[in-house]
Design an enzyme around this catalytic site. Structure first.
Site, PDB file in Angstrom:
ATOM      1  N   TYR A   4      17.508 -34.188  41.361  1.00  0.00           N
ATOM      2  CA  TYR A   4      16.729 -35.122  42.172  1.00  0.00           C
ATOM      3  C   TYR A   4      17.561 -36.346  42.552  1.00  0.00           C
ATOM      4  CZ  TYR A   4      12.723 -32.154  41.775  1.00  0.00           C
ATOM      5  OH  TYR A   4      11.877 -31.065  41.908  1.00  0.00           O
ATOM      6  N   GLN A  11       4.018 -31.654  52.947  1.00  0.00           N
ATOM      7  CA  GLN A  11       4.464 -31.139  51.642  1.00  0.00           C
ATOM      8  C   GLN A  11       5.818 -31.754  51.292  1.00  0.00           C
ATOM      9  OE1 GLN A  11       3.739 -26.581  51.557  1.00  0.00           O
ATOM     10  NE2 GLN A  11       3.664 -27.144  53.700  1.00  0.00           N
ATOM     11  N   ASP A  39      10.414 -36.442  51.257  1.00  0.00           N
ATOM     12  CA  ASP A  39      11.558 -37.230  51.713  1.00  0.00           C
ATOM     13  C   ASP A  39      11.205 -38.553  52.388  1.00  0.00           C
ATOM     14  OD1 ASP A  39      10.692 -36.441  54.313  1.00  0.00           O
ATOM     15  OD2 ASP A  39      12.008 -34.696  54.307  1.00  0.00           O
ATOM     16  N   HIS A  97       2.966 -33.220  47.732  1.00  0.00           N
ATOM     17  CA  HIS A  97       3.880 -32.842  46.649  1.00  0.00           C
ATOM     18  C   HIS A  97       4.678 -34.017  46.109  1.00  0.00           C
ATOM     19  CE1 HIS A  97       3.796 -28.363  48.139  1.00  0.00           C
ATOM     20  NE2 HIS A  97       2.709 -28.720  47.492  1.00  0.00           N
ATOM     21  N   CYS A 120      11.282 -44.257  29.747  1.00  0.00           N
ATOM     22  CA  CYS A 120      10.086 -45.032  30.068  1.00  0.00           C
ATOM     23  C   CYS A 120      10.120 -46.356  29.314  1.00  0.00           C
ATOM     24  CB  CYS A 120       8.853 -44.222  29.666  1.00  0.00           C
ATOM     25  SG  CYS A 120       7.321 -45.137  29.775  1.00  0.00           S
ATOM     26  N   CYS A 132       7.037 -46.222  26.510  1.00  0.00           N
ATOM     27  CA  CYS A 132       6.983 -45.358  25.330  1.00  0.00           C
ATOM     28  C   CYS A 132       8.343 -44.775  24.942  1.00  0.00           C
ATOM     29  CB  CYS A 132       5.979 -44.217  25.563  1.00  0.00           C
ATOM     30  SG  CYS A 132       6.603 -42.926  26.642  1.00  0.00           S
ATOM     31  N   ASN A 176       7.414 -23.080  64.585  1.00  0.00           N
ATOM     32  CA  ASN A 176       8.341 -22.576  63.570  1.00  0.00           C
ATOM     33  C   ASN A 176       9.287 -21.596  64.264  1.00  0.00           C
ATOM     34  OD1 ASN A 176       9.482 -21.231  61.224  1.00  0.00           O
ATOM     35  ND2 ASN A 176       7.717 -21.965  60.066  1.00  0.00           N
TER      36      ASN A 176
HETATM   37  C1  BJW Z   1      11.780 -24.869  60.863  1.00  0.00           C
HETATM   38  C2  BJW Z   1      12.992 -25.348  61.270  1.00  0.00           C
HETATM   39  C3  BJW Z   1      12.964 -26.199  62.346  1.00  0.00           C
HETATM   40  C4  BJW Z   1      13.409 -24.106  59.639  1.00  0.00           C
HETATM   41  N1  BJW Z   1      11.803 -26.517  62.912  1.00  0.00           N
HETATM   42  N2  BJW Z   1      10.619 -25.107  61.378  1.00  0.00           N
HETATM   43  C5  BJW Z   1      -0.234 -16.572  43.685  1.00  0.00           C
HETATM   44  C6  BJW Z   1      -1.073 -16.815  44.743  1.00  0.00           C
HETATM   45  C7  BJW Z   1      -1.386 -18.110  45.092  1.00  0.00           C
HETATM   46  C8  BJW Z   1      -0.850 -19.179  44.407  1.00  0.00           C
HETATM   47  C9  BJW Z   1      -0.027 -18.928  43.365  1.00  0.00           C
HETATM   48  C10 BJW Z   1       0.273 -17.648  42.991  1.00  0.00           C
HETATM   49  N3  BJW Z   1       1.110 -17.700  41.932  1.00  0.00           N
HETATM   50  C11 BJW Z   1       1.360 -18.997  41.653  1.00  0.00           C
HETATM   51  C12 BJW Z   1       0.663 -19.757  42.497  1.00  0.00           C
HETATM   52  C13 BJW Z   1       0.636 -21.211  42.543  1.00  0.00           C
HETATM   53  C14 BJW Z   1       1.871 -21.812  43.167  1.00  0.00           C
HETATM   54  C15 BJW Z   1       2.253 -21.061  44.442  1.00  0.00           C
HETATM   55  O1  BJW Z   1       1.720 -21.269  45.504  1.00  0.00           O
HETATM   56  N4  BJW Z   1       3.226 -20.164  44.346  1.00  0.00           N
HETATM   57  C16 BJW Z   1       3.633 -19.343  45.499  1.00  0.00           C
HETATM   58  C17 BJW Z   1       5.151 -19.489  45.710  1.00  0.00           C
HETATM   59  C18 BJW Z   1       3.190 -17.938  45.241  1.00  0.00           C
HETATM   60  N5  BJW Z   1       1.476 -23.170  43.498  1.00  0.00           N
HETATM   61  C19 BJW Z   1       1.521 -24.119  42.584  1.00  0.00           C
HETATM   62  O2  BJW Z   1       1.953 -23.936  41.463  1.00  0.00           O
HETATM   63  C20 BJW Z   1       0.993 -25.469  43.019  1.00  0.00           C
HETATM   64  N6  BJW Z   1       0.047 -25.935  42.076  1.00  0.00           N
HETATM   65  C21 BJW Z   1      -1.083 -25.283  41.824  1.00  0.00           C
HETATM   66  O3  BJW Z   1      -1.374 -24.248  42.393  1.00  0.00           O
HETATM   67  O4  BJW Z   1      -1.869 -25.884  40.880  1.00  0.00           O
HETATM   68  C22 BJW Z   1      -2.959 -25.143  40.359  1.00  0.00           C
HETATM   69  C23 BJW Z   1      -2.444 -24.361  39.188  1.00  0.00           C
HETATM   70  C24 BJW Z   1      -2.264 -25.024  38.011  1.00  0.00           C
HETATM   71  C25 BJW Z   1      -1.836 -24.293  36.890  1.00  0.00           C
HETATM   72  C26 BJW Z   1      -1.514 -22.945  37.022  1.00  0.00           C
HETATM   73  C27 BJW Z   1      -1.635 -22.309  38.262  1.00  0.00           C
HETATM   74  C28 BJW Z   1      -2.111 -23.025  39.348  1.00  0.00           C
HETATM   75  C29 BJW Z   1       2.110 -26.498  43.080  1.00  0.00           C
HETATM   76  C30 BJW Z   1       3.113 -26.178  44.124  1.00  0.00           C
HETATM   77  C31 BJW Z   1       4.243 -27.195  44.072  1.00  0.00           C
HETATM   78  C32 BJW Z   1       5.370 -26.859  45.037  1.00  0.00           C
HETATM   79  N7  BJW Z   1       6.477 -27.683  44.731  1.00  0.00           N
HETATM   80  C33 BJW Z   1       7.658 -27.641  45.598  1.00  0.00           C
HETATM   81  C34 BJW Z   1       8.739 -28.562  45.009  1.00  0.00           C
HETATM   82  C35 BJW Z   1       8.332 -30.030  45.265  1.00  0.00           C
HETATM   83  C36 BJW Z   1       9.315 -30.971  44.665  1.00  0.00           C
HETATM   84  C37 BJW Z   1      10.681 -30.886  45.258  1.00  0.00           C
HETATM   85  O5  BJW Z   1      10.854 -31.138  46.458  1.00  0.00           O
HETATM   86  O6  BJW Z   1      11.597 -30.554  44.513  1.00  0.00           O
HETATM   87  O7  BJW Z   1       7.303 -28.046  46.912  1.00  0.00           O
HETATM   88  S1  BJW Z   1       8.311 -25.987  45.830  1.00  0.00           S
HETATM   89  C38 BJW Z   1       8.689 -26.199  47.533  1.00  0.00           C
HETATM   90  O8  BJW Z   1       7.822 -25.350  48.339  1.00  0.00           O
HETATM   91  C39 BJW Z   1       8.296 -27.646  47.873  1.00  0.00           C
HETATM   92  C40 BJW Z   1       7.693 -27.483  49.232  1.00  0.00           C
HETATM   93  O9  BJW Z   1       6.869 -28.599  49.532  1.00  0.00           O
HETATM   94  C41 BJW Z   1       6.949 -26.181  49.110  1.00  0.00           C
HETATM   95  C42 BJW Z   1       6.640 -25.532  50.432  1.00  0.00           C
HETATM   96  O10 BJW Z   1       7.800 -25.181  51.103  1.00  0.00           O
HETATM   97  P1  BJW Z   1       7.891 -25.362  52.679  1.00  0.00           P
HETATM   98  O11 BJW Z   1       7.796 -26.787  53.014  1.00  0.00           O
HETATM   99  O12 BJW Z   1       6.962 -24.447  53.356  1.00  0.00           O
HETATM  100  O13 BJW Z   1       9.421 -24.958  52.928  1.00  0.00           O
HETATM  101  P2  BJW Z   1      10.048 -23.482  53.074  1.00  0.00           P
HETATM  102  O14 BJW Z   1      11.495 -23.623  52.798  1.00  0.00           O
HETATM  103  O15 BJW Z   1       9.300 -22.473  52.321  1.00  0.00           O
HETATM  104  O16 BJW Z   1       9.845 -23.130  54.618  1.00  0.00           O
HETATM  105  C43 BJW Z   1      10.494 -23.857  55.634  1.00  0.00           C
HETATM  106  C44 BJW Z   1      10.005 -23.341  56.959  1.00  0.00           C
HETATM  107  O17 BJW Z   1      10.590 -24.129  57.976  1.00  0.00           O
HETATM  108  C45 BJW Z   1      10.382 -21.884  57.253  1.00  0.00           C
HETATM  109  O18 BJW Z   1       9.226 -21.177  57.700  1.00  0.00           O
HETATM  110  C46 BJW Z   1      11.412 -22.003  58.371  1.00  0.00           C
HETATM  111  O19 BJW Z   1      11.353 -20.922  59.296  1.00  0.00           O
HETATM  112  C47 BJW Z   1      10.991 -23.281  59.027  1.00  0.00           C
HETATM  113  N8  BJW Z   1      12.037 -23.994  59.740  1.00  0.00           N
HETATM  114  N9  BJW Z   1      13.977 -24.786  60.428  1.00  0.00           N
HETATM  115  C48 BJW Z   1      10.662 -25.948  62.421  1.00  0.00           C
HETATM  116  N10 BJW Z   1      14.115 -26.701  62.824  1.00  0.00           N
END
Ligand code: BJW
Length: 265
Positions: free
Chosen positions: A72, A106, A109, A124, A166, A169, A232
């Site tokens: 990070y 999401q 930044d 997020h 922290c 704590c 996209n």
């Molecule tokens: C362009 C471009 C250009 C390129 N112009 N476009 C099964 C089913 C449903 C849910 C789950 C499941 N198993 C597990 C889960 C839950 C899980 C989840 O969804 N997992 C899936 C992967 C299956 N979710 C969670 O755990 C969430 N919490 C939750 O559900 O709580 C309840 C719970 C509690 C206890 C147990 C279980 C459930 C939390 C999710 C947290 C995600 N965190 C991250 C990291 C954040 C911190 C950090 O930055 O380090 O968030 S992971 C990462 O993915 C980040 C993003 O915000 C997130 C989404 O990604 P995003 O933004 O869509 O990016 P990409 O890379 O995937 O896509 C980029 C896109 O841009 C692409 O389509 C390109 O084509 C496009 N692109 N250039 C326009 N120029």
């Protein structure tokens, strides 16, 4: 798939006349600012090079907090050399145009805010904020001016800075972002859901729509009658039911679309 010139006049009219609008953005909106996505093509995204189980989970951080903190720190350092791109500015412009506009991101930044968008809902978290790993409370913390600038090479070589503690704590600090398996900030998600239920148009920009519950927001918006506009370069799981799917970079398409929507006729 439609390109801008092919947008039906009736659809453009709906885009122009809407009053309550939301946009959900993901990593792709910042790609043209130079920030890697997570699931980029050909392993170019973060998750092609790093294991999300190590770096985006509490268990991974607890196994190796120094490495997690370094990752990070590296991404915070990268933020100093990037700027919002035309897609961020186009969304700020749409925010000024529509009487009710909710920008839900999401991304961690802060580039939407830097481009002038107001009241951004960050699902997020934010890279600039930290909290206590033990107490889960926000901690006011500034990067010390003499902190080493962590590079990708240092990450690889295992040159990781000490994790600050922290002041209350003595527990380790962590970034205030949402890792897999963690709940999203409740108020932020509730506000996003209300916007999804209430909006007439839902723009979905630069997200793979693979991560829940954020990915449920366009589904909710559609169920409640909104028009879905996806921008996209790649197809996603929601492309097949989007009302308008524009394939290309957001930094090119969004400013042109915003111009079509906001221009006086
Ligand atoms: C362009 C471009 C250009 C390129 N112009 N476009 C099964 C089913 C449903 C849910 C789950 C499941 N198993 C597990 C889960 C839950 C899980 C989840 O969804 N997992 C899936 C992967 C299956 N979710 C969670 O755990 C969430 N919490 C939750 O559900 O709580 C309840 C719970 C509690 C206890 C147990 C279980 C459930 C939390 C999710 C947290 C995600 N965190 C991250 C990291 C954040 C911190 C950090 O930055 O380090 O968030 S992971 C990462 O993915 C980040 C993003 O915000 C997130 C989404 O990604 P995003 O933004 O869509 O990016 P990409 O890379 O995937 O896509 C980029 C896109 O841009 C692409 O389509 C390109 O084509 C496009 N692109 N250039 C326009 N120029």
């Amino acid at each position: 798939m439609t390109q801008l010139d092919d947008i039906a006049p009736a659809l453009l009219e709906r885009l122009r006349c809407a009053r309550r609008v939301m946009a959900l953005t993901g990593a792709g909106v910042s790609a043209e600012s130079g920030i890697p996505t997570f699931r980029g093509a050909d392993g170019a995204g973060f998750w092609g090079r790093y294991d999300p189980h190590d770096l985006a989970s509490r268990a991974g951080y607890e196994r190796n907090p120094q490495r997690g903190w370094a990752w990070y720190a590296m991404r915070r350092a990268q933020l100093h050399s990037v700027e919002p791109n035309p897609a961020h500015y186009a969304l700020a412009r749409l925010g000024d145009y529509y009487p009710g506009f909710t920008l839900v991101t999401q991304n961690v930044d802060g580039l939407h805010e830097r481009a002038g968008s107001r009241d951004v809902i960050e699902l997020h978290g934010n890279l600039a904020h930290v909290k206590c790993l033990v107490e889960d409370t926000p901690v006011a913390w500034n990067e010390p001016p003499d902190a080493p600038v962590v590079t990708e090479e240092m990450m690889e070589r295992g040159e990781w800075p000490e994790v600050p503690r922290c002041p209350q704590c003595g527990g380790l600090l962590r970034p205030d972002v949402v890792w897999f398996g963690e709940m999203l900030p409740a108020i932020a998600f509730a506000r996003a859901e209300i916007a999804a239920q209430d909006c007439q148009i839902c723009f979905v920009v630069g997200t793979s729509a693979e991560v829940y519950p954020a990915a449920s927001l366009p589904e909710t918006a559609r169920r409640w009658g909104a028009l879905i506009v996806e921008i996209n370069p790649e197809a996603t799981s929601l492309s097949r039911w989007a009302d308008l799917s524009l394939r290309g970079p957001a930094g090119v398409l969004l400013p042109a679309l915003a111009e079509m929507i906001t221009q006086k006729i």
